[in-house]
Design an enzyme around this catalytic site. Structure first.
Site, short mmCIF file in Angstrom:
data_model
loop_
_atom_site.label_atom_id
_atom_site.label_comp_id
_atom_site.label_asym_id
_atom_site.label_seq_id
_atom_site.Cartn_x
_atom_site.Cartn_y
_atom_site.Cartn_z
N HIS A 145 0.85 -1.20 0.00
CA HIS A 145 0.00 0.00 0.00
C HIS A 145 0.87 1.24 0.00
CE1 HIS A 145 0.73 -0.47 4.32
NE2 HIS A 145 0.20 0.72 4.56
N HIS A 181 1.27 3.99 1.88
CA HIS A 181 1.80 4.78 3.00
C HIS A 181 3.32 4.90 2.94
CE1 HIS A 181 -2.03 4.16 5.63
NE2 HIS A 181 -2.13 5.19 4.81
N ASP A 204 5.65 4.85 5.10
CA ASP A 204 6.51 3.89 5.81
C ASP A 204 6.55 2.53 5.08
OD1 ASP A 204 3.74 3.74 6.83
OD2 ASP A 204 4.50 2.18 8.17
N HIS A 205 5.89 2.43 3.93
CA HIS A 205 5.95 1.22 3.10
C HIS A 205 6.53 1.49 1.71
CE1 HIS A 205 3.57 -1.18 6.03
NE2 HIS A 205 3.27 0.05 6.40
N HIS A 234 -7.55 -0.39 5.23
CA HIS A 234 -6.49 0.46 5.80
C HIS A 234 -6.18 1.56 4.78
CE1 HIS A 234 -2.89 1.53 8.04
NE2 HIS A 234 -2.16 1.35 6.95
N ASP A 282 -0.37 -3.86 6.26
CA ASP A 282 -1.04 -3.29 7.44
C ASP A 282 -2.52 -3.69 7.48
OD1 ASP A 282 1.37 -2.11 8.00
OD2 ASP A 282 0.69 -0.05 7.73
N HIS A 320 4.17 -4.24 10.95
CA HIS A 320 4.60 -3.58 12.20
C HIS A 320 4.65 -4.53 13.39
CE1 HIS A 320 4.20 0.61 10.66
NE2 HIS A 320 3.30 0.04 9.87
#
Ligand code: ZN
Ligand code: FE
Length: 256
Positions: A57, A59, A61-62, A115, A134, A172
């Site tokens: 996805h 985001h 942090d990905h 998400h 996530d 995570h």
């Protein structure tokens, strides 16, 4: 036949990096790209060369490492068609039911929105492993940033339907706080009590609690257990739909 060697390592504050290596075809993929430097160091340590990024996805942090990894290695970036515009450097767009050939290892793509609106899961049935990003966490699930409870429950239902022995790799390390919350939802669950003790020990020793397995989550993860009579009773929601129970559990976690 199992084809993949899998290397998981912590990065950023609470993300996991995951490398998957198909030795037969000499291919290596990073599942998402939280941090280019940490991923390059992990590749070096394993002696692997990056050929792919499999994005779950959009985001940051990905995907924050996409540009640097692509310019350093020329890797192919695969990601969700439904949010392709938000995946830096995407080369290959995939969606529900697609079979992506990572050489001789095939990833089946499962759309798991909720998400984010385009979130996908990569399932390697032969290797009995799914990279859920996530969508699912150990004893938890992702926050509903771009979807509602009904949509997320549909997504989680697809994960629940995988073979129970499937290993789940998640984005995570949130497991200890998830366990504390889970115990407020289903305190009488003995498997959950025992697992929480294990998790406390693992974290005290600085060890990861992931990957998990679907079988374990089905026994202990309150977000995957809306049909549990104890949970329904505690929420005073007997007779309601599974997605409504799920939605109430998610809302309580958000408030907590
Ligand atoms: Zn995310
Ligand atoms: Fe994340």
């Amino acid at each position: 036949m199992s084809k993949l060697e899998i290397h998981q390592f912590p990065c950023l504050s609470d993300n996991y990096g995951v490398l998957i290596h198909n030795a037969q075809d000499n291919l290596t993929a990073s599942i998402d790209a939280p941090d280019a430097a940490a991923i390059m160091a992990a590749l070096d340590a394993k002696g692997w060369s990056l050929t792919h990024i499999l994005t779950t996805h959009h985001h940051h942090d990905h995907t924050g490492g996409n540009a640097a990894l692509k310019s350093a290695t020329g890797c192919t970036i695969v990601g969700p068609a439904a949010e392709a515009a938000r995946i830096p450097g995407i080369d290959v767009q995939v969606g529900e039911g697609d079979a992506y050939a990572f050489g001789s290892a095939t990833a089946k793509v499962i759309e798991t929105p909720g998400h984010t609106a385009g979130h996908i899961t990569y399932w390697f049935p032969e290797d009995k492993v799914a990279f859920v990003g996530d969508t699912v966490f150990a004893l938890g699930c992702g926050r509903l940033f771009e979807g509602d409870a009904k949509l997320m429950w549909q997504s989680l239902s697809k994960i629940v339907a995988l073979p129970p022995e499937t290993a789940l790799y998640c984005g995570h390390e949130y497991t200890l706080s998830n366990a504390e919350f889970a115990l407020t939802v289903e305190p009488e669950n003995e498997a959950l009590q025992a697992r929480t003790e294990e998790i406390r020990q693992l974290r005290a020793d600085g060890q990861p609690t992931l990957p998990t397995t679907l079988a374990r989550e089905l026994e202990t993860n309150p977000f995957l257990r809306p049909s549990s009579p104890a949970i329904r009773k505690r929420l005073a929601m007997e007779g309601r739909e599974d997605w409504e129970i799920f939605g109430e559990v998610r809302a309580r976690k958000d408030r907590g």
